[in-house]
Write a protein that holds these residues in place. Structure first.
Motif, mmCIF file in Angstrom:
data_model
loop_
_atom_site.group_PDB
_atom_site.id
_atom_site.type_symbol
_atom_site.label_atom_id
_atom_site.label_comp_id
_atom_site.label_asym_id
_atom_site.label_seq_id
_atom_site.Cartn_x
_atom_site.Cartn_y
_atom_site.Cartn_z
ATOM 1 N N MET A 1 34.709 42.203 59.971
ATOM 2 C CA MET A 1 34.642 40.952 59.204
ATOM 3 C C MET A 1 33.666 41.064 58.051
ATOM 4 O O MET A 1 32.541 41.545 58.204
ATOM 5 N N LYS A 2 34.080 40.641 56.881
ATOM 6 C CA LYS A 2 33.186 40.716 55.733
ATOM 7 C C LYS A 2 32.409 39.415 55.581
ATOM 8 O O LYS A 2 32.947 38.323 55.741
ATOM 9 N N LEU A 3 31.119 39.558 55.285
ATOM 10 C CA LEU A 3 30.274 38.374 55.113
ATOM 11 C C LEU A 3 30.394 37.790 53.709
ATOM 12 O O LEU A 3 30.133 36.615 53.486
ATOM 13 N N ILE A 4 30.793 38.629 52.778
ATOM 14 C CA ILE A 4 30.852 38.158 51.401
ATOM 15 C C ILE A 4 32.278 37.790 51.020
ATOM 16 O O ILE A 4 33.205 38.604 51.130
ATOM 17 N N ASP A 5 32.435 36.543 50.579
ATOM 18 C CA ASP A 5 33.740 36.032 50.189
ATOM 19 C C ASP A 5 33.996 36.415 48.730
ATOM 20 O O ASP A 5 33.352 35.923 47.817
ATOM 21 N N LYS A 6 34.939 37.341 48.521
ATOM 22 C CA LYS A 6 35.164 37.880 47.175
ATOM 23 C C LYS A 6 35.693 36.835 46.197
ATOM 24 O O LYS A 6 35.518 36.966 44.996
ATOM 25 N N THR A 7 36.314 35.781 46.693
ATOM 26 C CA THR A 7 36.841 34.769 45.760
ATOM 27 C C THR A 7 35.699 34.012 45.103
ATOM 28 O O THR A 7 35.758 33.670 43.927
ATOM 29 N N ILE A 8 34.609 33.802 45.876
ATOM 30 C CA ILE A 8 33.445 33.138 45.275
ATOM 31 C C ILE A 8 32.843 34.037 44.203
ATOM 32 O O ILE A 8 32.497 33.584 43.101
ATOM 33 N N VAL A 9 32.750 35.307 44.516
ATOM 34 C CA VAL A 9 32.202 36.256 43.548
ATOM 35 C C VAL A 9 33.003 36.211 42.260
ATOM 36 O O VAL A 9 32.456 36.132 41.160
ATOM 37 N N ALA A 10 34.342 36.219 42.406
ATOM 38 C CA ALA A 10 35.210 36.207 41.231
ATOM 39 C C ALA A 10 35.062 34.914 40.449
ATOM 40 O O ALA A 10 35.067 34.899 39.222
ATOM 41 N N LYS A 11 34.902 33.793 41.177
ATOM 42 C CA LYS A 11 34.799 32.491 40.517
ATOM 43 C C LYS A 11 33.489 32.377 39.726
ATOM 44 O O LYS A 11 33.430 31.794 38.652
ATOM 45 N N LYS A 12 32.422 32.958 40.288
ATOM 46 C CA LYS A 12 31.113 32.857 39.629
ATOM 47 C C LYS A 12 30.968 33.808 38.444
ATOM 48 O O LYS A 12 30.063 33.656 37.635
ATOM 49 N N MET A 13 31.819 34.827 38.416
ATOM 50 C CA MET A 13 31.649 35.871 37.421
ATOM 51 C C MET A 13 31.582 35.372 35.973
ATOM 52 O O MET A 13 30.640 35.692 35.254
#
Lengths: 274, 292
Positions: free
Chosen positions: B1-13
């Motif tokens: 299980m990954k702790l980091i949600d990549k969609t949030i990362v992409a949204k904040k970029m």
């Protein structure tokens, strides 16, 4: 007396261990040495004799006091504020901890090579000539000879003879360290203290410095602090094991590494801690 | 299980990147603002003063008629002031810095002194003027002489020189000192042969900037009572004199319009003198650095 014993030993071709057990002349005799950094008791009742024309290795984990002891031998430790000592260290039968013993005088006999190569930001020539110059040698011819002899002594002459007046910072780390050894030889010392001289060097440079140490012990007495136990085993005649400011064991290097008498020494050299 | 949600990362970029660009722009504007102000200042002064800047301007003393007014007394006076300030402030400042950094025991008293030297660097210059008036002009009866003014100015720039020299000395690596001590060098030999050569670029930069300040400073000299209008040159350090900023101040306070232009010409001379001094600093610094 000593001479006779030595000759006897050669005649009978005795092994290295036995030879060094024969009493060579003592350079340093440490007795009841205690040292405090402020409240911290860093060296506790050290008893240690250093012998002439030998390589003495000091090993032990970080913070065990081995560097502190080394720096006490030329009183460099006094540069740290708030240092107190008790006991005595006799260098050639004179107590160096006595206030009347001038450090400048002591350090013309006892040279030091540091952990990190620390050449001056001057030319190679000026680096080596620094010691003689501060001791008042002005004659250019004498200085030239001292520089060449010292650089040859440190096995770096061939690499730098064509660029003596270039900045020492242009040399590689290993060359810089050998330059520092040459700089130390230039004051024609009796003893050379080395504080982890190869810890900042690559393996090939380390090997060169180790070979150099072997050559140098013919003319000098060398005390070397090292983290590297193989190094101690390779190059030293005697080894002292320090732990928490105490000398746990001090003996011929062969004995220390083959049959240590203290369990803690054995644990350390077999890599069980530290 | 990954702790980091990549969609949030992409949204904040995008917002992260935009923020980066905006801040870069703001810092650039901040830099431009200073340059712009300097540019306007230089342009104005050049436009106004360049017409008066001829050989006669350097040859003439101050005058009531703008076309005859010259800067000779003030320029020579400023040089006289330097001749007094430079050696006094440098020797005292360097000596103090060496003592504090190399010899003094590290205890609360030394820290107290160091702290207060830094505080002195922030004391308004007019206070130093009052000190100079009390000690040099009155108590030592030096009157309004070059010496009195020079000593006052030395006191003013002394803390700045001490602090600059201290920092330069402190930045010399400990390993170099150890190498020197390790060969039996005395403290003094180590200072002269290792510490000072390595520290000299920093010391010179700080010192020459401090001296530039002394050239441009007016307030302490007003308090000391240095005259603004003078038509002779000092013969020795006990004569009275005037300096560039005082002369410029005098001209700007005249009612006649033409004197504004004379003042601008004076400012140009002062600026050139300061640029000249700073380039000496740069030159010496580079020369010393090349040796290593």
């Amino acid at each position: 007396m000593n001479m006779t014993l030595l000759r006897t030993s050669e005649a009978f071709n005795m092994d290295k261990t036995v030879v060094s057990q024969l009493s060579k002349e003592k350079v340093y005799e440490t007795s009841q040495l205690n040292l405090w950094y402020g409240e911290k008791h860093a060296l506790k009742n050290i008893e240690l004799d250093i012998h002439q024309n030998e390589v003495t290795a000091i090993i032990g984990p970080s913070g065990c006091g081995k560097s502190t002891y080394l720096k006490t031998l030329n009183r460099m430790v006094e540069l740290t504020p708030d240092v107190r000592t008790s006991g005595e260290i006799k260098y050639r039968n004179r107590n160096i901890l006595d206030k009347s013993y001038k450090v400048e005088e002591l350090r013309t006999q006892v040279g030091m090579v540091f952990q990190k190569p620390n050449p001056f930001p001057k030319s190679i020539y000026e680096n080596v000539a620094y010691g003689p110059k501060i001791h008042g040698i002005r004659n250019k011819k004498v200085l030239d000879e001292v520089v060449e002899k010292s650089l040859r002594g440190a096995a770096i002459w061939d690499e730098v003879k064509d660029r003596l007046h270039d900045n020492a910072y242009g040399l590689s780390g290993g060359q810089q360290q050998r330059l520092c050894i040459a700089r130390c030889l230039a004051i024609e010392p009796d003893v050379i203290l080395m504080d982890e001289p190869t810890s900042a060097l690559d393996p090939i440079s380390t090997l060169k410095v180790e070979e150099l140490v072997q050559q140098l012990k013919e003319h000098y007495s060398i005390i070397i602090v090292t983290h590297n136990m193989q190094q101690a085993a390779r190059i030293s005649d005697r080894t002292a094991f320090f732990l928490n400011g105490e000398v746990i064991e001090y003996n011929n290097t062969n004995t220390i590494f083959s049959r240590p008498s203290d369990q803690r020494t054995e644990d350390y050299i077999s890599g069980r801690f530290g | 299980m990954k702790l980091i949600d990549k969609t949030i990362v992409a949204k904040k970029m995008p917002i992260r990147l935009v923020r980066n660009t905006i801040l870069k722009g703001l810092f650039f504007l901040a830099t431009t603002f200073g340059l712009l102000v300097l540019g306007i200042l230089l342009y104005r002064i050049f436009a106004q003063g360049i017409g008066y800047l001829d050989w006669d301007f350097f040859q003439n003393f101050a005058s009531r008629r703008p076309e005859e007014a010259g800067i000779k007394a003030a320029l020579i006076g400023s040089i006289w002031l330097m001749i007094v300030v430079a050696p006094v402030a440098l020797l005292l400042g360097l000596g103090t810095a060496i003592y504090l950094e190399e010899y003094a025991k590290k205890n609360w008293f030394t820290s107290f002194i160091k702290l207060n030297i830094s505080n002195l660097a922030g004391v308004p210059s007019i206070i130093f003027g009052l000190l100079g008036l009390t000690i040099f002009v009155r108590a030592l009866a030096l009157d309004r002489s070059v010496l009195a003014a020079g000593l006052t100015m030395s006191l003013l720039v002394l803390p700045v020189i001490i602090v600059a020299a201290q920092e330069a000395i402190r930045s010399v690596p400990r390993e170099l000192r150890e190498a020197s001590y390790g060969m039996g060098a005395t403290k003094w030999q180590t200072i002269v042969r290792v510490v000072l050569p390595a520290a000299i670029p920093g010391i010179l930069t700080g010192s020459i900037l401090a001296l530039s300040r002394a050239v441009g400073e007016t307030a302490p000299l007003v308090v000391v009572g240095i005259p603004m209008f003078i038509a002779f040159l000092p013969k020795n350090v006990f004569d009275t004199f005037t300096v560039l900023p005082m002369q410029i101040y005098n001209w700007t306070s005249r009612p006649q319009e033409e004197f504004q232009s004379v003042a601008a010409a004076g400012i140009l001379v002062l600026l050139f003198l300061l640029i000249f001094m700073n380039s000496i600093a740069v030159f010496i610094r580079n020369k010393f650095q090349k040796r290593y």
